[in-house]
Design a protein around this motif. Structure first.
Motif, PDB file in Angstrom:
ATOM      1  N   VAL A 119      -4.345   2.250  -7.000  1.00  0.00           N
ATOM      2  CA  VAL A 119      -4.144   2.794  -5.655  1.00  0.00           C
ATOM      3  C   VAL A 119      -3.187   3.977  -5.763  1.00  0.00           C
ATOM      4  N   LEU A 120      -3.654   5.122  -5.263  1.00  0.00           N
ATOM      5  CA  LEU A 120      -2.867   6.355  -5.339  1.00  0.00           C
ATOM      6  C   LEU A 120      -2.315   6.670  -3.951  1.00  0.00           C
ATOM      7  N   GLU A 121      -1.000   6.802  -3.875  1.00  0.00           N
ATOM      8  CA  GLU A 121      -0.359   7.136  -2.592  1.00  0.00           C
ATOM      9  C   GLU A 121       0.616   8.266  -2.833  1.00  0.00           C
ATOM     10  N   ASN A 122       0.447   9.355  -2.096  1.00  0.00           N
ATOM     11  CA  ASN A 122       1.325  10.526  -2.263  1.00  0.00           C
ATOM     12  C   ASN A 122       1.510  10.928  -3.718  1.00  0.00           C
ATOM     13  N   GLY A 123       0.426  10.947  -4.453  1.00  0.00           N
ATOM     14  CA  GLY A 123       0.477  11.426  -5.831  1.00  0.00           C
ATOM     15  C   GLY A 123       0.971  10.420  -6.851  1.00  0.00           C
ATOM     16  N   GLU A 124       1.299   9.196  -6.401  1.00  0.00           N
ATOM     17  CA  GLU A 124       1.788   8.194  -7.356  1.00  0.00           C
ATOM     18  C   GLU A 124       0.953   6.915  -7.276  1.00  0.00           C
ATOM     19  N   ILE A 125       0.835   6.246  -8.416  1.00  0.00           N
ATOM     20  CA  ILE A 125       0.133   4.952  -8.413  1.00  0.00           C
ATOM     21  C   ILE A 125       1.084   3.905  -7.831  1.00  0.00           C
ATOM     22  N   SER A 126       0.649   3.267  -6.741  1.00  0.00           N
ATOM     23  CA  SER A 126       1.526   2.269  -6.126  1.00  0.00           C
ATOM     24  C   SER A 126       1.146   0.855  -6.553  1.00  0.00           C
ATOM     25  N   PHE A 127      -0.124   0.641  -6.856  1.00  0.00           N
ATOM     26  CA  PHE A 127      -0.600  -0.674  -7.319  1.00  0.00           C
ATOM     27  C   PHE A 127      -1.695  -0.470  -8.349  1.00  0.00           C
ATOM     28  N   HIS A 128      -1.808  -1.404  -9.286  1.00  0.00           N
ATOM     29  CA  HIS A 128      -3.055  -1.484 -10.041  1.00  0.00           C
ATOM     30  C   HIS A 128      -3.255  -2.920 -10.458  1.00  0.00           C
ATOM     31  N   ASP A 129      -4.506  -3.345 -10.404  1.00  0.00           N
ATOM     32  CA  ASP A 129      -4.794  -4.747 -10.680  1.00  0.00           C
ATOM     33  C   ASP A 129      -6.312  -4.891 -10.824  1.00  0.00           C
ATOM     34  N   THR A 130      -6.757  -6.122 -11.029  1.00  0.00           N
ATOM     35  CA  THR A 130      -8.200  -6.345 -11.000  1.00  0.00           C
ATOM     36  C   THR A 130      -8.682  -6.089  -9.571  1.00  0.00           C
ATOM     37  N   ALA A 131      -9.951  -5.730  -9.441  1.00  0.00           N
ATOM     38  CA  ALA A 131     -10.490  -5.450  -8.112  1.00  0.00           C
ATOM     39  C   ALA A 131     -10.351  -6.693  -7.230  1.00  0.00           C
ATOM     40  N   GLU A 132     -10.569  -7.852  -7.826  1.00  0.00           N
ATOM     41  CA  GLU A 132     -10.499  -9.101  -7.072  1.00  0.00           C
ATOM     42  C   GLU A 132      -9.092  -9.309  -6.494  1.00  0.00           C
ATOM     43  N   ASN A 133      -8.073  -9.091  -7.322  1.00  0.00           N
ATOM     44  CA  ASN A 133      -6.700  -9.268  -6.835  1.00  0.00           C
ATOM     45  C   ASN A 133      -6.339  -8.227  -5.782  1.00  0.00           C
ATOM     46  N   LEU A 134      -6.799  -6.993  -5.991  1.00  0.00           N
ATOM     47  CA  LEU A 134      -6.489  -5.950  -5.002  1.00  0.00           C
ATOM     48  C   LEU A 134      -7.108  -6.288  -3.652  1.00  0.00           C
ATOM     49  N   ARG A 135      -8.328  -6.834  -3.710  1.00  0.00           N
ATOM     50  CA  ARG A 135      -9.024  -7.178  -2.452  1.00  0.00           C
ATOM     51  C   ARG A 135      -8.284  -8.240  -1.656  1.00  0.00           C
ATOM     52  N   SER A 136      -7.502  -9.070  -2.355  1.00  0.00           N
ATOM     53  CA  SER A 136      -6.857 -10.168  -1.633  1.00  0.00           C
ATOM     54  C   SER A 136      -5.399  -9.869  -1.262  1.00  0.00           C
ATOM     55  N   GLN A 137      -4.909  -8.674  -1.613  1.00  0.00           N
ATOM     56  CA  GLN A 137      -3.514  -8.357  -1.278  1.00  0.00           C
ATOM     57  C   GLN A 137      -3.402  -7.884   0.168  1.00  0.00           C
ATOM     58  N   ASP A 138      -2.458  -8.467   0.899  1.00  0.00           N
ATOM     59  CA  ASP A 138      -2.320  -8.141   2.325  1.00  0.00           C
ATOM     60  C   ASP A 138      -2.125  -6.650   2.576  1.00  0.00           C
ATOM     61  N   ARG A 139      -1.246  -6.034   1.785  1.00  0.00           N
ATOM     62  CA  ARG A 139      -0.929  -4.625   2.023  1.00  0.00           C
ATOM     63  C   ARG A 139      -2.166  -3.738   1.809  1.00  0.00           C
ATOM     64  N   ILE A 140      -2.954  -4.083   0.809  1.00  0.00           N
ATOM     65  CA  ILE A 140      -4.180  -3.318   0.535  1.00  0.00           C
ATOM     66  C   ILE A 140      -5.190  -3.573   1.654  1.00  0.00           C
ATOM     67  N   LYS A 141      -5.272  -4.834   2.057  1.00  0.00           N
ATOM     68  CA  LYS A 141      -6.225  -5.180   3.129  1.00  0.00           C
ATOM     69  C   LYS A 141      -5.923  -4.368   4.374  1.00  0.00           C
ATOM     70  N   LYS A 142      -4.643  -4.356   4.764  1.00  0.00           N
ATOM     71  CA  LYS A 142      -4.249  -3.647   5.996  1.00  0.00           C
ATOM     72  C   LYS A 142      -4.441  -2.149   5.876  1.00  0.00           C
ATOM     73  N   ALA A 143      -4.012  -1.578   4.750  1.00  0.00           N
ATOM     74  CA  ALA A 143      -4.010  -0.120   4.627  1.00  0.00           C
ATOM     75  C   ALA A 143      -5.393   0.440   4.287  1.00  0.00           C
ATOM     76  N   TYR A 144      -6.177  -0.314   3.517  1.00  0.00           N
ATOM     77  CA  TYR A 144      -7.406   0.284   2.992  1.00  0.00           C
ATOM     78  C   TYR A 144      -8.686  -0.453   3.337  1.00  0.00           C
ATOM     79  N   LEU A 145      -8.580  -1.729   3.689  1.00  0.00           N
ATOM     80  CA  LEU A 145      -9.814  -2.490   3.870  1.00  0.00           C
ATOM     81  C   LEU A 145     -10.103  -2.781   5.336  1.00  0.00           C
TER      82      LEU A 145
END
Ligand code: ATP
Length: 234
Positions: free
Chosen positions: A206-232
Motif C-alpha cells: 500500500v502506497l500512501e504519499n510516496g511511502e509504503i505504509s503496509f505490505h502483506d499477503t493479499a488475504e491479510n490486507l483484505r482483512s485489515q480494518d484500516r485497509i477495508k475502510k480506506a481502500y475497500l
C-alpha cells in the motif's frame, strides 16, 4: 526476481516516492495499491528507466539502475502504461505484431502466439482487422495487454488496467490476469481498485504519499480494518 530497495524519486521539491522497497518473486502477482497521486505511476516509470531515481533496482540478480528503457525491455520487463496507448491507425493484428518487434521469431511462431492471444481475448479475434483507435476503452486495454504478451515478458507490469472501464469489462480484464498468471508470467499490478487488485494478487503493498505504509499477503490486507475502510469501501 525484482528487488527494489530505498527507491526515491523527486520532481524538483516534490518527493513523489520516498525510500520505497518492494519485492516480486517469480510466478507471483504482486499489487501496488494507492489512491490518486500516491506515487504509483512514478514508481513504475522508475522501474522502467523512463525517469531518474535513487536507490537500487535488482532484477534476476542484475543491477538495473541507470539502464536505458530499451535494455530493460530486452531483459524481459514489459509495461502496459496507464491509458493503454495502442497504435490507433494500425489494426488489431498489426498492433499485436508490433509487440513482437524485439523478438527474432519465425512467421509461424508469431502466428501461433497471436492465436494464443485470441484465446485469452476472443474479442480481439472478432476485431482483428479493426483499427485500434476505433475500439472501445476495454478493447484497447485488452489489445495493450495482448501486445505486451507478444513480446514474451518475464515480468509484466500493468499500470491501472481498470482505469475508466465499466465494471463488467473490469471483471473480464481481471479474469484474464488470472489466466496470464497461470501461463507462468510474473505480474506487478498497479491499481487504485484495491478490491479487484487484492482479489487476484498473492501479495500487496500500500502506497500512501510516496511511502509504503503496509505490505502483506493479499488475504491479510483484505482483512485489515484500516485497509477495508480506506481502500475497500467497507
Ligand atoms: P494516479 O493514480 O493519479 O496516476 P499515482 O499514484 O500514479 O496517481 P503519480 O502520478 O506517480 O501518482 O504522482 C505522484 C506525485 O508526483 C503527485 O503529487 C504528482 O502531482 C507528482 N508528479 C507526477 N509527475 C510529475 C511531474 N512530471 N512533475 C511534477 N510532479 C509530478
Amino acid at each position: 526476481m525484482l528487488h527494489i530497495e530505498n527507491l526515491s524519486v523527486s520532481y524538483g521539491s516534490i518527493h513523489a516516492v520516498r525510500k520505497l522497497s518492494l519485492q516480486v518473486e517469480e510466478g507471483e502477482v504482486v499489487t501496488l495499491i494507492g489512491s490518486n497521486g500516491a506515487g504509483k505511476t512514478t514508481t513504475v516509470n522508475a522501474i522502467c528507466g523512463t525517469i531518474p531515481s535513487k536507490g537500487t533496482i535488482h532484477y534476476r540478480g542484475k543491477n538495473m539502475s541507470g539502464l536505458p528503457t530499451h535494455q530493460i525491455v530486452r531483459e524481459g520487463i514489459v509495461m502496459v502504461p496507464e491509458g493503454r496507448r495502442v497504435f490507433p491507425k494500425l489494426t488489431v493484428v498489426q498492433n499485436l505484431m508490433m509487440g513482437a518487434y524485439t523478438r527474432k521469431a519465425s512467421p509461424l511462431e508469431l502466428q501461433k502466439d497471436i492465436e494464443a492471444i485470441y484465446q485469452l481475448f476472443p474479442r480481439l479475434l472478432e476485431r482483428k482487422a479493426q483499427l485500434a483507435g476505433t475500439m472501445s476503452g476495454g478493447e484497447q486495454q485488452m489489445l495493450a495487454i495482448g501486445r505486451a504478451i507478444m513480446s514474451k515478458p518475464k515480468l509484466l507490469i500493468l499500470d491501472e488496467p481498470s482505469m475508466g472501464l465499466a465494471p463488467i469489462v473490469v471483471k473480464d480484464i481481471f479474469d484474464t490476469i488470472q489466466k496470464i498468471k497461470q501461463q507462468g508470467i510474473t505480474i506487478l499490478l498497479i491499481e487504485q481498485n484495491a478490491t479487484k487488485a487484492l482479489s487476484v494478487a498473492d501479495r500487496g503493498y500500500v502506497l500512501e504519499n510516496g511511502e509504503i505504509s503496509f505490505h502483506d499477503t493479499a488475504e491479510n490486507l483484505r482483512s485489515q480494518d484500516r485497509i477495508k475502510k480506506a481502500y475497500l469501501g467497507h
